[in-house]
Scaffold this motif. Sequence first.
Motif, PDB file in Angstrom:
ATOM      1  N   GLU A 186      -3.590  -7.921 -10.665  1.00 61.12           N
ATOM      2  CA  GLU A 186      -4.346  -8.905  -9.871  1.00 61.12           C
ATOM      3  C   GLU A 186      -3.546 -10.169  -9.576  1.00 61.12           C
ATOM      4  N   ASP A 187      -2.393 -10.325 -10.244  1.00 53.76           N
ATOM      5  CA  ASP A 187      -1.526 -11.482  -9.967  1.00 53.76           C
ATOM      6  C   ASP A 187      -0.447 -11.130  -8.949  1.00 53.76           C
ATOM      7  N   TYR A 188      -0.619  -9.996  -8.284  1.00 54.22           N
ATOM      8  CA  TYR A 188       0.354  -9.545  -7.274  1.00 54.22           C
ATOM      9  C   TYR A 188       1.731  -9.273  -7.877  1.00 54.22           C
ATOM     10  N   GLU A 189       1.748  -8.908  -9.148  1.00 57.12           N
ATOM     11  CA  GLU A 189       3.004  -8.533  -9.782  1.00 57.12           C
ATOM     12  C   GLU A 189       3.114  -7.016  -9.704  1.00 57.12           C
ATOM     13  N   VAL A 190       4.261  -6.573  -9.269  1.00 55.86           N
ATOM     14  CA  VAL A 190       4.462  -5.148  -9.036  1.00 55.86           C
ATOM     15  C   VAL A 190       5.406  -4.584 -10.094  1.00 55.86           C
ATOM     16  N   LEU A 227      -1.386  -3.370   0.179  1.00 59.94           N
ATOM     17  CA  LEU A 227      -0.129  -3.784  -0.430  1.00 59.94           C
ATOM     18  C   LEU A 227       0.685  -2.551  -0.831  1.00 59.94           C
ATOM     19  N   GLY A 228       0.001  -1.558  -1.345  1.00 58.34           N
ATOM     20  CA  GLY A 228       0.670  -0.311  -1.725  1.00 58.34           C
ATOM     21  C   GLY A 228       1.395   0.314  -0.551  1.00 58.34           C
ATOM     22  N   GLU A 229       0.740   0.309   0.620  1.00 59.02           N
ATOM     23  CA  GLU A 229       1.361   0.860   1.826  1.00 59.02           C
ATOM     24  C   GLU A 229       2.599   0.063   2.212  1.00 59.02           C
ATOM     25  N   LYS A 230       2.515  -1.263   2.074  1.00 59.00           N
ATOM     26  CA  LYS A 230       3.661  -2.114   2.401  1.00 59.00           C
ATOM     27  C   LYS A 230       4.817  -1.843   1.445  1.00 59.00           C
ATOM     28  N   GLU A 279      13.925  -3.942  -6.463  1.00 64.14           N
ATOM     29  CA  GLU A 279      13.248  -5.173  -6.894  1.00 64.14           C
ATOM     30  C   GLU A 279      13.294  -6.244  -5.813  1.00 64.14           C
ATOM     31  N   GLU A 280      14.484  -6.492  -5.287  1.00 63.63           N
ATOM     32  CA  GLU A 280      14.650  -7.559  -4.296  1.00 63.63           C
ATOM     33  C   GLU A 280      13.850  -7.290  -3.027  1.00 63.63           C
ATOM     34  N   LYS A 281      13.888  -6.045  -2.558  1.00 66.98           N
ATOM     35  CA  LYS A 281      13.169  -5.726  -1.320  1.00 66.98           C
ATOM     36  C   LYS A 281      11.658  -5.816  -1.506  1.00 66.98           C
ATOM     37  N   VAL A 282      11.165  -5.377  -2.661  1.00 65.21           N
ATOM     38  CA  VAL A 282       9.724  -5.451  -2.919  1.00 65.21           C
ATOM     39  C   VAL A 282       9.305  -6.914  -3.098  1.00 65.21           C
ATOM     40  N   LYS A 283      10.146  -7.697  -3.790  1.00 63.09           N
ATOM     41  CA  LYS A 283       9.854  -9.125  -3.979  1.00 63.09           C
ATOM     42  C   LYS A 283       9.813  -9.872  -2.651  1.00 63.09           C
ATOM     43  N   SER A 284      10.517  -9.361  -1.653  1.00 68.04           N
ATOM     44  CA  SER A 284      10.573 -10.049  -0.363  1.00 68.04           C
ATOM     45  C   SER A 284       9.260  -9.934   0.418  1.00 68.04           C
ATOM     46  N   LEU A 285       8.357  -9.059  -0.018  1.00 67.74           N
ATOM     47  CA  LEU A 285       7.047  -8.961   0.632  1.00 67.74           C
ATOM     48  C   LEU A 285       6.240 -10.216   0.325  1.00 67.74           C
ATOM     49  N   ASP A 286       5.585 -10.751   1.335  1.00 63.44           N
ATOM     50  CA  ASP A 286       4.825 -11.996   1.190  1.00 63.44           C
ATOM     51  C   ASP A 286       3.800 -11.960   0.064  1.00 63.44           C
TER      52      ASP A 286
END
Length: 107
Positions: A43-47, A10-13, A69-76
């Motif tokens: 662990e809740d996939y919150e960045v 996820l970090g790489e993405k 924020e928007e671009k990172v939130k767009s990751l599945d």
Amino acid sequence: MSTEIDTAELGEKIVKVLKSIYDPEIPVDIYELGLIYDVFVNEDYEVKILMTLTTPNCPVAETLPLEVEEKVKSLDMVKDAEVEITFDPPWSQDLMSEEAKLELGML
């Protein structure tokens, strides 16, 4: 079955997304510029992204964090993303990657 998330993947993405966002004044992405200080994933996939701007009165001070924020939130895999802006430590050219310095003819 493991419930542990692959934070490295996820970090790489997230980094890939960050490298697609450019400072409007400098033709280098915000990651290579050294504007990203830290990326936290729980662990809740919150960045949470701790970043800075080239100057406190940067013309994109309002829009750049929102774009991140928007671009990172767009990751599945990402449930939520929050950007915190800090000027401690203040950004300097020392934070730029070799690649960015090369791109800008500083090496």
